[in-house]
Design a protein around this motif. Structure first.
Motif, short mmCIF file in Angstrom:
data_model
loop_
_atom_site.label_atom_id
_atom_site.label_comp_id
_atom_site.label_asym_id
_atom_site.label_seq_id
_atom_site.Cartn_x
_atom_site.Cartn_y
_atom_site.Cartn_z
N GLU A 295 -67.26 43.29 -8.13
CA GLU A 295 -68.45 43.06 -8.96
C GLU A 295 -68.77 41.58 -8.94
OE1 GLU A 295 -70.61 44.62 -10.91
OE2 GLU A 295 -69.85 46.67 -11.10
N GLY A 296 -70.05 41.27 -8.75
CA GLY A 296 -70.44 39.87 -8.79
C GLY A 296 -71.95 39.70 -8.75
N GLY A 297 -72.49 38.83 -9.60
CA GLY A 297 -73.92 38.58 -9.62
C GLY A 297 -74.66 39.62 -10.45
N GLY B 151 -79.29 50.86 -5.22
CA GLY B 151 -80.24 50.24 -4.30
C GLY B 151 -80.74 48.88 -4.68
N ASN B 152 -80.63 48.50 -5.96
CA ASN B 152 -81.13 47.19 -6.39
C ASN B 152 -80.02 46.14 -6.51
OD1 ASN B 152 -79.85 48.22 -8.63
ND2 ASN B 152 -81.52 47.81 -10.06
N GLU B 153 -78.79 46.49 -6.10
CA GLU B 153 -77.68 45.54 -6.18
C GLU B 153 -77.56 44.82 -4.83
OE1 GLU B 153 -74.23 47.54 -7.73
OE2 GLU B 153 -75.22 47.97 -9.64
N LEU B 154 -78.34 43.77 -4.69
CA LEU B 154 -78.56 43.15 -3.39
C LEU B 154 -77.47 42.18 -2.96
CD1 LEU B 154 -82.40 42.41 -3.66
CD2 LEU B 154 -81.25 44.47 -2.84
N ASN B 155 -76.72 41.62 -3.90
CA ASN B 155 -75.76 40.59 -3.51
C ASN B 155 -74.65 41.17 -2.62
OD1 ASN B 155 -75.22 37.61 -5.43
ND2 ASN B 155 -74.53 37.99 -3.34
N GLY B 156 -74.28 42.43 -2.86
CA GLY B 156 -73.31 43.07 -1.98
C GLY B 156 -73.86 43.26 -0.58
N VAL B 157 -75.15 43.61 -0.49
CA VAL B 157 -75.80 43.73 0.81
C VAL B 157 -75.72 42.40 1.55
CG1 VAL B 157 -77.98 44.23 1.98
CG2 VAL B 157 -77.35 45.51 -0.08
N GLU B 158 -75.96 41.31 0.84
CA GLU B 158 -75.92 39.99 1.46
C GLU B 158 -74.52 39.63 1.93
OE1 GLU B 158 -76.80 35.99 2.65
OE2 GLU B 158 -77.82 37.93 2.66
N ALA C 56 -79.12 45.62 -14.33
CA ALA C 56 -80.24 44.97 -15.03
C ALA C 56 -80.12 43.45 -14.89
CB ALA C 56 -80.29 45.42 -16.48
N ARG C 57 -80.19 42.72 -16.03
CA ARG C 57 -80.11 41.25 -15.98
C ARG C 57 -78.70 40.74 -16.31
NH1 ARG C 57 -85.05 38.70 -16.17
NH2 ARG C 57 -83.81 36.89 -15.59
N ARG C 58 -77.71 41.63 -16.29
CA ARG C 58 -76.34 41.22 -16.63
C ARG C 58 -75.65 40.65 -15.39
NH1 ARG C 58 -77.20 45.98 -19.34
NH2 ARG C 58 -76.12 47.23 -17.76
N PHE C 59 -75.20 39.43 -15.52
CA PHE C 59 -74.57 38.71 -14.40
C PHE C 59 -73.05 38.79 -14.56
CE2 PHE C 59 -72.82 35.25 -12.03
CZ PHE C 59 -73.70 34.99 -11.00
N ASN C 60 -72.38 39.35 -13.56
CA ASN C 60 -70.93 39.45 -13.58
C ASN C 60 -70.30 38.32 -12.80
OD1 ASN C 60 -70.66 41.79 -15.14
ND2 ASN C 60 -70.92 43.13 -13.38
N SER C 61 -69.28 37.68 -13.36
CA SER C 61 -68.45 36.77 -12.58
C SER C 61 -67.74 37.58 -11.51
CB SER C 61 -67.41 36.09 -13.48
OG SER C 61 -68.02 35.17 -14.34
N SER C 62 -67.37 36.93 -10.41
CA SER C 62 -66.70 37.66 -9.33
C SER C 62 -65.41 38.27 -9.85
CB SER C 62 -66.44 36.73 -8.14
OG SER C 62 -65.51 35.74 -8.46
N GLN C 63 -65.28 39.57 -9.62
CA GLN C 63 -64.12 40.30 -10.14
C GLN C 63 -63.84 41.51 -9.28
OE1 GLN C 63 -65.73 42.67 -13.89
NE2 GLN C 63 -66.68 40.64 -13.77
N ILE C 64 -62.57 41.83 -9.14
CA ILE C 64 -62.13 43.06 -8.51
C ILE C 64 -61.68 43.99 -9.62
CG2 ILE C 64 -60.35 44.16 -7.11
CD1 ILE C 64 -62.35 42.87 -5.34
N ARG C 65 -62.23 45.19 -9.64
CA ARG C 65 -61.85 46.18 -10.65
C ARG C 65 -60.92 47.21 -10.01
NH1 ARG C 65 -67.51 47.18 -14.05
NH2 ARG C 65 -67.78 44.99 -14.66
#
Length: 320
Positions: free
Chosen positions: A201-203, A59-66, A147-156
């Motif tokens: 994964e991203g942001g 629920g707190n992973e907002l960049n995907g929602v955007e 948390a505060r870990r920022f992922n570069s854009s990646q497809i897993r």
């Protein structure tokens, strides 16, 4: 040729050329307030692949929602062939509270395929697997770093699927990361019944990043174009395309000391052995510990937290 195939989702007949906003309703809050998860379905006039765009399983992973919101707002999700199903806020309970977990404290992405007699998260997972997943052929499951870990854009993706590797290259994120499927994750459950899932994964949590949003939107257009769902030739002609870097293995570097963390590297960067990552220091100016890269690689994830504890993951280093 106009489609004549009958499709029914959540009790609604889905007709060719139509858009539907349905509600996935399985539970109420302790106040008896009904919580409904919007499911937006757009069907082309011609039969073709079915693509699920899924975000907010945490629920707190907002960049995907955007990302999904922008795809909807720009009407990119209207296919000429096939069908697009969008669920921008799958864990709407966590989204309302800006928390990762379901109200029962469970991680929804560790609750699949679920059970109708299990916990609330398990019941929801089972409903998702019974009502939505059978209709899809492909899925992009949007996530961010925790948390505060920022992922570069990646497809897993899993290592054993040539088709997923092809689709990941089409999506064209910065990195393609071979990652094993987590037990009881949505990706694992869907793949076990033959569905093709790209995990994006991203942001980082509770944050928007325009660069990550653009990668997610552009990748989805490339994927839909490749699958023959809609002609995005004009949009694709304006995009810069560069080869995705395939990460064969990766390691997390962890803090040897707790303290204030200042990082000097950028996510996605190629770094060499001995390069300075950052410095951990105490608040009083008594010591500074320099963190250096142990071997050449790419920074695919980076902790943005200003304060770290001993053992915290501070940098995710990937290798071709």
């Amino acid at each position: 040729m106009r489609s004549t195939r009958e499709i029914s989702i959540l009790g609604e007949q889905i007709l060719p050329g139509k858009k539907y906003i349905l509600n996935l309703d399985i539970a109420r809050l302790h106040t008896q307030t009904k919580i409904e998860i919007p499911v937006i379905i757009e069907r082309g006039r011609v039969d073709g692949p079915v693509l699920l765009l899924n975000a907010g399983i945490h629920g707190n992973e907002l960049n995907g929602v955007e990302i999904v919101r922008e795809l909807l707002a720009r009407k990119y999700t209207r296919p000429q062939k096939g069908m697009v199903i969008c669920i921008p806020t799958l864990n709407v309970f966590g989204f309302l509270n800006q928390k990762r977990e379901f109200p029962d404290g469970k991680d929804l992405n560790r609750s699949f395929p679920g059970s109708k007699s299990g916990s609330l998260a398990s019941i929801f997972a089972a409903t998702m697997m019974n009502e939505i997943v059978p209709h899809m052929d492909y899925c992009v499951d949007f996530h961010t770093g925790g948390a505060r870990r920022f992922n570069s854009s990646q497809i897993r993706i899993a290592r054993d699927s040539p088709e997923l590797l092809t689709l990941a290259n089409v999506f064209n994120s910065r990195f393609i990361v071979y990652a094993s499927q987590r037990e009881k994750s949505f990706r694992q459950a869907a793949n076990l019944i033959g569905k093709k899932v790209l995990l994006f994964e991203g942001g980082k949590s509770l944050d928007f990043n325009q660069r990550i949003t653009r990668r997610g939107v552009n990748g989805t257009l490339k994927l839909m174009h490749h699958l023959g769902m809609r002609d995005f030739s004009n949009e694709l002609a304006e995009m810069k395309t560069e080869r995705s870097i395939v990460i064969e293995k990766s390691i997390w570097l962890r803090a040897k000391y707790g303290g204030l963390f200042r990082f000097f590297q950028k996510d996605g960067a190629w770094v060499k052995k001995g390069d300075l990552i950052g410095i951990i220091s105490d608040p009083y100016g008594k010591f500074e510990y320099k963190i250096k890269i142990p071997q050449d690689g790419y920074i695919i994830g980076l902790n943005h937290a200003p304060v770290v504890y001993k053992g915290d993951a501070i940098l995710h280093l990937g290798f071709e």
